[in-house]
Design a protein around this motif. Structure first.
Motif, PDB file in Angstrom:
ATOM      1  N   MET A 117      53.106  -1.183  19.479  1.00  0.00           N
ATOM      2  CA  MET A 117      52.279  -0.597  18.416  1.00  0.00           C
ATOM      3  C   MET A 117      51.200  -1.576  17.960  1.00  0.00           C
ATOM      4  SD  MET A 117      55.105   1.371  16.093  1.00  0.00           S
ATOM      5  CE  MET A 117      53.883   1.980  14.938  1.00  0.00           C
ATOM      6  N   TRP A 118      51.569  -2.832  17.801  1.00  0.00           N
ATOM      7  CA  TRP A 118      50.618  -3.840  17.346  1.00  0.00           C
ATOM      8  C   TRP A 118      49.529  -4.068  18.390  1.00  0.00           C
ATOM      9  CZ3 TRP A 118      50.621  -9.334  18.858  1.00  0.00           C
ATOM     10  CH2 TRP A 118      49.708 -10.087  18.131  1.00  0.00           C
ATOM     11  N   LEU A 119      49.927  -4.198  19.667  1.00  0.00           N
ATOM     12  CA  LEU A 119      48.944  -4.434  20.724  1.00  0.00           C
ATOM     13  C   LEU A 119      47.949  -3.283  20.851  1.00  0.00           C
ATOM     14  CD1 LEU A 119      51.149  -6.078  23.498  1.00  0.00           C
ATOM     15  CD2 LEU A 119      49.417  -7.192  22.054  1.00  0.00           C
ATOM     16  N   LEU A 120      48.407  -2.052  20.601  1.00  0.00           N
ATOM     17  CA  LEU A 120      47.527  -0.888  20.717  1.00  0.00           C
ATOM     18  C   LEU A 120      46.491  -0.808  19.603  1.00  0.00           C
ATOM     19  CD1 LEU A 120      50.035   1.888  21.842  1.00  0.00           C
ATOM     20  CD2 LEU A 120      48.256   0.795  23.214  1.00  0.00           C
ATOM     21  N   LYS A 121      46.829  -1.261  18.395  1.00  0.00           N
ATOM     22  CA  LYS A 121      45.957  -1.031  17.240  1.00  0.00           C
ATOM     23  C   LYS A 121      45.471  -2.285  16.521  1.00  0.00           C
ATOM     24  CE  LYS A 121      46.476   3.552  16.937  1.00  0.00           C
ATOM     25  NZ  LYS A 121      45.462   4.550  16.750  1.00  0.00           N
ATOM     26  N   LYS A 122      45.860  -3.472  16.961  1.00  0.00           N
ATOM     27  CA  LYS A 122      45.551  -4.685  16.204  1.00  0.00           C
ATOM     28  C   LYS A 122      44.057  -4.942  16.047  1.00  0.00           C
ATOM     29  CE  LYS A 122      45.653  -7.998  19.929  1.00  0.00           C
ATOM     30  NZ  LYS A 122      45.995  -9.316  20.318  1.00  0.00           N
ATOM     31  N   ASP A 123      43.237  -4.501  16.982  1.00  0.00           N
ATOM     32  CA  ASP A 123      41.805  -4.746  16.911  1.00  0.00           C
ATOM     33  C   ASP A 123      41.072  -3.726  16.042  1.00  0.00           C
ATOM     34  OD1 ASP A 123      42.074  -6.940  18.586  1.00  0.00           O
ATOM     35  OD2 ASP A 123      41.868  -5.707  20.389  1.00  0.00           O
ATOM     36  N   GLU A 124      41.756  -2.646  15.661  1.00  0.00           N
ATOM     37  CA  GLU A 124      41.111  -1.595  14.883  1.00  0.00           C
ATOM     38  C   GLU A 124      41.057  -1.901  13.391  1.00  0.00           C
ATOM     39  OE1 GLU A 124      42.699   2.272  15.711  1.00  0.00           O
ATOM     40  OE2 GLU A 124      42.603   1.944  17.867  1.00  0.00           O
ATOM     41  N   SER A 125      41.989  -2.726  12.911  1.00  0.00           N
ATOM     42  CA  SER A 125      42.042  -2.979  11.479  1.00  0.00           C
ATOM     43  C   SER A 125      42.724  -4.316  11.214  1.00  0.00           C
ATOM     44  CB  SER A 125      42.826  -1.852  10.800  1.00  0.00           C
ATOM     45  OG  SER A 125      43.262  -2.216   9.521  1.00  0.00           O
ATOM     46  N   PRO A 126      42.171  -5.108  10.292  1.00  0.00           N
ATOM     47  CA  PRO A 126      42.838  -6.365   9.957  1.00  0.00           C
ATOM     48  C   PRO A 126      44.191  -6.129   9.287  1.00  0.00           C
ATOM     49  CG  PRO A 126      40.855  -6.060   8.625  1.00  0.00           C
ATOM     50  CD  PRO A 126      40.896  -4.953   9.617  1.00  0.00           C
TER      51      PRO A 126
ATOM     52  N   VAL B 262      46.347  -3.653  10.036  1.00  0.00           N
ATOM     53  CA  VAL B 262      47.302  -3.367  11.107  1.00  0.00           C
ATOM     54  C   VAL B 262      47.674  -4.663  11.813  1.00  0.00           C
ATOM     55  CG1 VAL B 262      47.624  -2.212  13.338  1.00  0.00           C
ATOM     56  CG2 VAL B 262      46.543  -0.982  11.458  1.00  0.00           C
ATOM     57  N   ASP B 263      46.694  -5.523  12.030  1.00  0.00           N
ATOM     58  CA  ASP B 263      46.954  -6.811  12.671  1.00  0.00           C
ATOM     59  C   ASP B 263      47.914  -7.650  11.823  1.00  0.00           C
ATOM     60  OD1 ASP B 263      46.658  -8.885  14.605  1.00  0.00           O
ATOM     61  OD2 ASP B 263      45.148  -9.844  13.330  1.00  0.00           O
ATOM     62  N   ALA B 264      47.681  -7.707  10.511  1.00  0.00           N
ATOM     63  CA  ALA B 264      48.534  -8.510   9.620  1.00  0.00           C
ATOM     64  C   ALA B 264      49.950  -7.946   9.548  1.00  0.00           C
ATOM     65  CB  ALA B 264      47.914  -8.573   8.225  1.00  0.00           C
TER      66      ALA B 264
ATOM     67  N   ARG C 231      47.985 -14.547   8.876  1.00  0.00           N
ATOM     68  CA  ARG C 231      46.731 -13.894   8.479  1.00  0.00           C
ATOM     69  C   ARG C 231      47.050 -12.865   7.429  1.00  0.00           C
ATOM     70  NH1 ARG C 231      43.689 -12.599  14.107  1.00  0.00           N
ATOM     71  NH2 ARG C 231      43.515 -14.735  14.801  1.00  0.00           N
ATOM     72  N   GLU C 232      46.293 -12.870   6.375  1.00  0.00           N
ATOM     73  CA  GLU C 232      46.461 -11.882   5.308  1.00  0.00           C
ATOM     74  C   GLU C 232      45.583 -10.686   5.603  1.00  0.00           C
ATOM     75  OE1 GLU C 232      48.581 -12.047   2.725  1.00  0.00           O
ATOM     76  OE2 GLU C 232      49.314 -13.946   3.495  1.00  0.00           O
ATOM     77  N   ALA C 233      46.024  -9.526   5.137  1.00  0.00           N
ATOM     78  CA  ALA C 233      45.222  -8.303   5.327  1.00  0.00           C
ATOM     79  C   ALA C 233      44.049  -8.302   4.385  1.00  0.00           C
ATOM     80  CB  ALA C 233      46.087  -7.077   5.086  1.00  0.00           C
TER      81      ALA C 233
END
Length: 141
Positions: free
Chosen positions: A58-67, A69-71, A139-141
């Motif tokens: 899930m993280w690998l699929l969406k991490k670049d779309e939103s900080p 989601v990445d956090a 990393r903070e959101a």
């Protein structure tokens, strides 16, 4: 009542924590993905290592779309990996009896903290899991 300000009287209301800035406008962020990131590791109860694989995908699929989601993804993955390590170590320590106490404690802590993280994610809050090894930085959101 006079003298007690209400939220409507406040000149500068607190910004919505569930909003993501986009140019001059503010777009609300849907917390559903955050909740799923935190709750789906419970599938690890049924699927071996599902508690790590599911949030990783899930993280690998969406991490670049939103900080955000990445956090959330980083936090969930670090927590799941940390508690997997703690569980393995506790399992090995069964040989010297102490593991019989540690295994249930680690499992109970994992379950409770996963639920707490899910509830916080539903409120749009990035929950920092206690006892987590920061594998992916902080990393903070």
């Amino acid at each position: 009542m006079r003298g007690i300000p209400s939220r409507m009287d406040e000149p500068n209301p607190i910004p919505d924590p569930n909003a993501q800035a986009q140019g001059d406008s503010v777009v609300p962020v849907n917390n559903t993905y955050f909740v799923l990131l935190h709750v789906l590791p419970l599938a690890g109860i049924v699927v071996p290592v599902g508690n790590v694989i599911i949030p990783l995908v899930m993280w690998l699929l969406k991490k670049d779309e939103s900080p955000q989601v990445d956090a959330h993804g980083r936090e969930v993955l670090a927590f799941q990996l940390s508690y997997l390590i703690y569980g393995v170590v506790a399992g090995i320590l069964i040989v010297v009896i102490i593991g019989m106490i540690l295994v249930p404690l680690v499992m109970l802590a994992w379950l409770i903290l996963t639920i707490v993280g899910t509830i916080k994610a539903a409120d749009g809050i990035l929950y920092r899991y206690p006892g987590t090894i920061r594998f992916f930085g902080s990393r903070e959101a």
